[in-house]
Design a protein around this motif. Structure first.
Motif, PDB file in Angstrom:
ATOM      1  N   GLU A 128     -34.928 -51.496  24.672  1.00 37.76           N
ATOM      2  CA  GLU A 128     -34.158 -50.870  25.328  1.00 37.76           C
ATOM      3  C   GLU A 128     -32.833 -51.069  25.326  1.00 37.76           C
ATOM      4  N   ALA A 129     -32.105 -52.302  25.870  1.00 41.81           N
ATOM      5  CA  ALA A 129     -30.420 -52.568  25.635  1.00 41.81           C
ATOM      6  C   ALA A 129     -30.470 -52.313  23.740  1.00 41.81           C
ATOM      7  N   ALA A 130     -30.704 -52.725  23.106  1.00 37.30           N
ATOM      8  CA  ALA A 130     -30.671 -52.632  21.481  1.00 37.30           C
ATOM      9  C   ALA A 130     -30.383 -50.553  21.453  1.00 37.30           C
ATOM     10  N   ARG A 131     -31.170 -49.535  21.849  1.00 36.71           N
ATOM     11  CA  ARG A 131     -30.207 -48.924  21.826  1.00 36.71           C
ATOM     12  C   ARG A 131     -30.112 -47.733  22.282  1.00 36.71           C
ATOM     13  N   VAL A 132     -29.494 -48.234  23.577  1.00 33.63           N
ATOM     14  CA  VAL A 132     -28.596 -48.378  23.869  1.00 33.63           C
ATOM     15  C   VAL A 132     -27.310 -48.556  23.563  1.00 33.63           C
ATOM     16  N   ALA A 133     -27.339 -49.910  23.114  1.00 38.48           N
ATOM     17  CA  ALA A 133     -26.149 -50.670  22.478  1.00 38.48           C
ATOM     18  C   ALA A 133     -25.520 -49.728  20.898  1.00 38.48           C
ATOM     19  N   LEU A 134     -26.833 -49.247  20.592  1.00 41.15           N
ATOM     20  CA  LEU A 134     -26.488 -48.804  19.083  1.00 41.15           C
ATOM     21  C   LEU A 134     -25.990 -47.379  19.245  1.00 41.15           C
ATOM     22  N   THR A 135     -26.753 -46.810  20.434  1.00 39.07           N
ATOM     23  CA  THR A 135     -26.268 -44.900  20.895  1.00 39.07           C
ATOM     24  C   THR A 135     -25.299 -45.012  20.598  1.00 39.07           C
ATOM     25  N   THR A 136     -24.288 -45.849  21.593  1.00 40.78           N
ATOM     26  CA  THR A 136     -23.704 -45.505  22.548  1.00 40.78           C
ATOM     27  C   THR A 136     -22.241 -45.889  21.566  1.00 40.78           C
ATOM     28  N   VAL A 137     -22.284 -47.531  20.682  1.00 43.08           N
ATOM     29  CA  VAL A 137     -21.553 -47.392  19.642  1.00 43.08           C
ATOM     30  C   VAL A 137     -21.407 -46.223  18.539  1.00 43.08           C
ATOM     31  N   GLN A 138     -22.490 -45.707  17.849  1.00 47.49           N
ATOM     32  CA  GLN A 138     -22.701 -44.590  16.748  1.00 47.49           C
ATOM     33  C   GLN A 138     -21.526 -43.116  17.660  1.00 47.49           C
ATOM     34  N   GLU A 139     -21.624 -43.035  18.981  1.00 48.36           N
ATOM     35  CA  GLU A 139     -20.601 -42.203  19.988  1.00 48.36           C
ATOM     36  C   GLU A 139     -19.521 -42.052  19.915  1.00 48.36           C
ATOM     37  N   THR A 140     -19.363 -43.980  19.799  1.00 46.30           N
ATOM     38  CA  THR A 140     -17.690 -43.936  20.395  1.00 46.30           C
ATOM     39  C   THR A 140     -17.032 -43.879  19.343  1.00 46.30           C
ATOM     40  N   LEU A 141     -17.814 -44.449  18.336  1.00 51.69           N
ATOM     41  CA  LEU A 141     -16.623 -44.648  17.211  1.00 51.69           C
ATOM     42  C   LEU A 141     -15.358 -43.612  16.254  1.00 51.69           C
ATOM     43  N   PRO A 142     -16.303 -42.897  16.433  1.00 58.25           N
ATOM     44  CA  PRO A 142     -15.406 -41.679  16.271  1.00 58.25           C
ATOM     45  C   PRO A 142     -14.462 -40.726  16.678  1.00 58.25           C
ATOM     46  N   ARG A 143     -14.018 -41.537  18.657  1.00 57.96           N
ATOM     47  CA  ARG A 143     -13.010 -41.604  19.026  1.00 57.96           C
ATOM     48  C   ARG A 143     -11.796 -43.123  18.802  1.00 57.96           C
ATOM     49  N   CYS A 144     -12.546 -43.938  17.633  1.00 57.64           N
ATOM     50  CA  CYS A 144     -11.689 -45.579  17.332  1.00 57.64           C
ATOM     51  C   CYS A 144     -11.331 -45.304  15.700  1.00 57.64           C
ATOM     52  N   PRO A 145     -10.699 -44.772  15.621  1.00 57.13           N
ATOM     53  CA  PRO A 145     -10.048 -44.429  14.064  1.00 57.13           C
ATOM     54  C   PRO A 145      -9.723 -45.821  13.709  1.00 57.13           C
ATOM     55  N   GLY A 146      -9.435 -46.929  14.593  1.00 58.70           N
ATOM     56  CA  GLY A 146      -8.677 -48.271  14.156  1.00 58.70           C
ATOM     57  C   GLY A 146      -9.743 -49.256  13.641  1.00 58.70           C
ATOM     58  N   ILE A 147     -11.104 -49.027  14.151  1.00 55.10           N
ATOM     59  CA  ILE A 147     -11.978 -50.089  14.233  1.00 55.10           C
ATOM     60  C   ILE A 147     -12.598 -49.779  12.748  1.00 55.10           C
ATOM     61  N   GLU A 148     -12.541 -50.497  12.050  1.00 56.38           N
ATOM     62  CA  GLU A 148     -13.023 -50.461  11.080  1.00 56.38           C
ATOM     63  C   GLU A 148     -14.831 -51.309  10.864  1.00 56.38           C
ATOM     64  N   ARG A 149     -15.280 -51.841  11.661  1.00 53.99           N
ATOM     65  CA  ARG A 149     -16.429 -53.012  11.369  1.00 53.99           C
ATOM     66  C   ARG A 149     -16.889 -53.112  12.915  1.00 53.99           C
ATOM     67  N   VAL A 150     -17.801 -53.503  13.356  1.00 55.61           N
ATOM     68  CA  VAL A 150     -18.969 -53.618  14.749  1.00 55.61           C
ATOM     69  C   VAL A 150     -19.455 -54.478  13.884  1.00 55.61           C
ATOM     70  N   ARG A 151     -20.014 -55.489  14.566  1.00 52.95           N
ATOM     71  CA  ARG A 151     -20.809 -56.583  14.395  1.00 52.95           C
ATOM     72  C   ARG A 151     -21.197 -56.800  15.199  1.00 52.95           C
ATOM     73  N   PHE A 152     -23.334 -56.285  15.467  1.00 49.05           N
ATOM     74  CA  PHE A 152     -23.873 -57.413  16.298  1.00 49.05           C
ATOM     75  C   PHE A 152     -24.107 -58.436  15.960  1.00 49.05           C
ATOM     76  N   VAL A 153     -24.227 -59.264  16.638  1.00 51.54           N
ATOM     77  CA  VAL A 153     -24.377 -60.750  16.317  1.00 51.54           C
ATOM     78  C   VAL A 153     -25.943 -61.485  17.559  1.00 51.54           C
ATOM     79  N   LEU A 154     -26.981 -61.450  16.740  1.00 51.14           N
ATOM     80  CA  LEU A 154     -28.341 -61.826  17.209  1.00 51.14           C
ATOM     81  C   LEU A 154     -28.476 -63.127  17.462  1.00 51.14           C
ATOM     82  N   PHE A 155     -28.850 -64.182  18.409  1.00 49.77           N
ATOM     83  CA  PHE A 155     -29.157 -65.338  18.021  1.00 49.77           C
ATOM     84  C   PHE A 155     -30.376 -65.292  17.197  1.00 49.77           C
TER      85      PHE A 155
END
Ligand code: AR6
Length: 171
Positions: A128-155
């Motif tokens: 559930e955490a993965a779904r919320v995280a990834l959908t939110t990042v995908q939805e938000t990135l169009p409003r953040c044109p300066g961000i070129e790379r988003v990395r999820f780091v899993l242990f």
């Protein structure tokens, strides 16, 4: 510019090619276990000193500091919801990712690495955490044109695979 979104196994405290790493913080912005412990250990005691005037923070909130001994420019500290306690938990978890990305954008940071916020001590089920995280990042990135790379780091490898599979299922 389309931002690159990637999921990797690794240690959030060892991401030298990334501008800002995100801390799975506690409300007091003190060191702790998990991600908070790893980042504060690597950053050194200056990080807790820098955090002190910014605390406490509320679930969903994000604040930014220098990164001190970490190999990054900044740390963004997010307080995720405690699963089953802070409600509505999916909205509060989404707020963390949205607020962190917007803060990074406002500071001109081009790359950001997230851990799986709330998915450790705070008990959020990983899928559930993965779904919320990834959908939110995908939805938000169009409003953040300066961000070129988003990395999820899993242990661990299983968590990295789950995030990667979730990402592919959203495409
Ligand atoms: N790098 C990447 N991921 C990690 C690392 C690491 N070094 N260490 C743990 N994880 P948690 P939360 C994973 O507990 O649930 C703290 O003590 C971990 O396996 O760090 O938001 C604070 O002080 C899990 O999947 O964060 C707070 O009180 C995920 O990162 C509280 O715990 C998040 O685990 C925050 O709890």
């Amino acid at each position: 510019m389309s931002a690159r979104l990637e999921c990797q196994q690794g240690d959030i405290a060892n991401q030298p090619d990334i501008d800002v790493v995100v801390n799975a913080a506690n409300a007091q912005l003190r060191t702790g276990g998990g991600v908070a412990g790893a980042l504060h250990r690597a950053a050194g005691p200056e990080l807790e000193r820098a955090c002190r005037p910014l605390a406490p923070i509320a679930p969903g909130q994000a604040v930014i500091t220098e990164a001190f001994g970490l190999p990054n420019r900044h740390v963004i500290h997010c307080l995720g919801p405690v699963y089953g306690h802070d409600r509505p938990e999916a909205e509060l978890l989404a707020d963390c990712y949205r607020n962190a990305l917007e803060l990074a954008e406002r500071h001109g940071l081009a790359s950001i690495a997230f851990p799986a916020l709330s998915a450790g001590a705070f008990g959020y089920p990983l899928a559930e955490a993965a779904r919320v995280a990834l959908t939110t990042v995908q939805e938000t990135l169009p409003r953040c044109p300066g961000i070129e790379r988003v990395r999820f780091v899993l242990f661990d490898a299983g968590s990295a695979t789950l995030f990667q599979d979730t990402l592919e299922s959203l495409d």
